[in-house]
Design a protein around this motif. Structure first.
Motif, PDB file in Angstrom:
ATOM      1  N   ILE A  97       0.824  -1.212   0.000  1.00  0.00           N
ATOM      2  CA  ILE A  97       0.000   0.000   0.000  1.00  0.00           C
ATOM      3  C   ILE A  97       0.863   1.270   0.000  1.00  0.00           C
ATOM      4  CG2 ILE A  97      -0.241   0.120   2.531  1.00  0.00           C
ATOM      5  CD1 ILE A  97      -2.916   1.048  -0.117  1.00  0.00           C
ATOM      6  N   VAL A 104      -0.342   6.728  -6.447  1.00  0.00           N
ATOM      7  CA  VAL A 104      -1.666   7.323  -6.685  1.00  0.00           C
ATOM      8  C   VAL A 104      -1.651   8.812  -6.343  1.00  0.00           C
ATOM      9  CG1 VAL A 104      -4.099   7.366  -5.938  1.00  0.00           C
ATOM     10  CG2 VAL A 104      -2.963   5.166  -6.322  1.00  0.00           C
ATOM     11  N   ASN A 128      -7.584   8.972  -1.327  1.00  0.00           N
ATOM     12  CA  ASN A 128      -7.793   8.128  -0.149  1.00  0.00           C
ATOM     13  C   ASN A 128      -6.469   7.749   0.498  1.00  0.00           C
ATOM     14  OD1 ASN A 128     -10.826   7.358  -0.119  1.00  0.00           O
ATOM     15  ND2 ASN A 128     -10.203   7.145  -2.269  1.00  0.00           N
ATOM     16  N   ASP A 190     -13.841   9.630   5.781  1.00  0.00           N
ATOM     17  CA  ASP A 190     -14.539   8.802   4.797  1.00  0.00           C
ATOM     18  C   ASP A 190     -15.449   7.807   5.509  1.00  0.00           C
ATOM     19  OD1 ASP A 190     -15.168   7.798   2.306  1.00  0.00           O
ATOM     20  OD2 ASP A 190     -13.098   7.350   1.744  1.00  0.00           O
TER      21      ASP A 190
END
Ligand code: C2E
Ligand code: MG
Ligand code: MG
Ligand code: MG
Length: 300
Positions: A97, A104, A128, A190
């Motif tokens: 990740i 990202v 995110n 979120d």
């Protein structure tokens, strides 16, 4: 809901994305395979970022949106296009990740800069961040470097962290979030409502936005409890000076309900699916030329 998403993907006959439920339905052996494939994917550039708009009520869906949320995708050589829900949990468990998240973040900010330079696109870009990333001591330097690289102004980057992330290690999370805020990053919670935090606790976090989970939005028109929870969340969030984004809006009725209760930003398939950047660029250019034609005809 994953089934609904899959149904829609099939029904619409577009993208043909594979969706899976949160508790990933993958056996341990297959998990290892996916992890191995994911390493290759990173090296061979199989990952992509898709973007989904967050719109203000009454906004023209073809005009510049308030924000775009970056959602990672995987062009799997055999399985086709995979949504984040399929591989992000495996990326988190394997530690991949960190490299995926950094990629990202960089790609989304690069794209944002490109849109900005072309005079189109959103006013902010939302990315995110998972719990693992928030606990990474290198995060602040990474974010700060990306902001500098693309000359991003205050609040042009928004980071979305889930409610549970902020709850697990409150002291440390608050410190990290404050450091991010200090860099001029906007912060959103979120999937709000699925964890166990109270709004009173959230008040201690340096956040500006709550994203109401689509779990509550789905049956908002038929389930009295969901309607009550959503309305109360909106009212309390506003009392605390927070802005609310509703996620997973799929129908006009859901949107109407949320707008009637003062929801600030609207996001979901009803307004636009996550799509590659080029699709949005083309759509906004079309919107602009349509607008030009309209004003030209009007002035003629
Ligand atoms: P999320 O941030 O809550 O994103 C919303 C998810 O709901 C996305 O799934 C999106 O495609 C989907 N969605 C959006 N509108 C609708 C709708 O109207 N109906 C339905 N049924 N679904 C809708 P996706 O892309 O599979 O992402 C799942 C989760 O994976 C995200 O939840 C986010 O927590 C995580 N994620 C996605 N991209 C990244 C990333 O780049 N980095 C990290 N760390 N996590 C990511
Ligand atoms: Mg999100
Ligand atoms: Mg969400
Ligand atoms: Mg969610």
């Amino acid at each position: 809901n994953a089934d609904t998403a899959m149904y829609h993907a099939k029904e619409q006959g577009r993208n043909n994305i594979q969706y899976f439920t949160e508790a990933l339905n993958v056996a341990a052996g297959e998990r290892l395979t996916v992890e191995r494939e994911l390493r290759v994917a990173i090296e061979e550039g199989q990952l992509a970022v898709h973007y989904q708009p967050q719109l203000e009520p009454d906004a023209d869906p073809l005009a510049r949106p308030y924000a775009m949320e970056a959602l990672v995708r995987w062009h799997h050589p055999q399985r086709g296009l995979l949504a984040a829900g399929y591989f992000i949990p495996i990326a988190e468990e394997s530690g991949l990740i960190h490299v995926i998240g950094e990629w990202v973040l960089n790609e989304a900010c690069r794209r944002f800069g490109e849109w900005k330079e072309a005079g189109m696109g959103p006013r902010r870009i939302a990315v995110n961040l998972s719990a693992h990333q928030l606990r990474n001591p290198a995060l602040i330097d990474t974010v700060s470097a990306v902001l500098r690289r693309y000359g991003m102004k205050d609040n042009e980057l928004e980071l979305e962290v889930t409610e549970t992330v902020a709850m697990r290690d409150p002291g440390r999370a608050v410190e990290t979030l404050q450091a991010l805020r200090g860099l001029g990053v906007a912060l959103a919670i979120d999937d709000f409502g699925t964890g166990h935090s109270s709004l009173a606790y959230l008040k201690r976090l340096p956040i500006q936005t709550l994203k109401l989970d689509r779990e509550f939005v789905r049956d908002i028109e038929t389930d009295e409890n969901d309607a009550a929870i959503s309305a109360a969340t909106l009212a309390l969030a506003h009392e605390l000076g927070l802005r609310v984004v509703a996620e997973g809006i799929e129908t006009e009725g859901q949107s109407r309900f949320l707008q009637a209760h003062g929801c600030d930003l609207l996001q979901g398939y009803f307004y636009g699916r996550p799509e590659p950047a080029e699709v949005w660029t083309a759509r906004w250019s079309e919107g602009e030329s349509a607008e030009l034609r309209r004003t030209r005809n009007h002035n003629a």
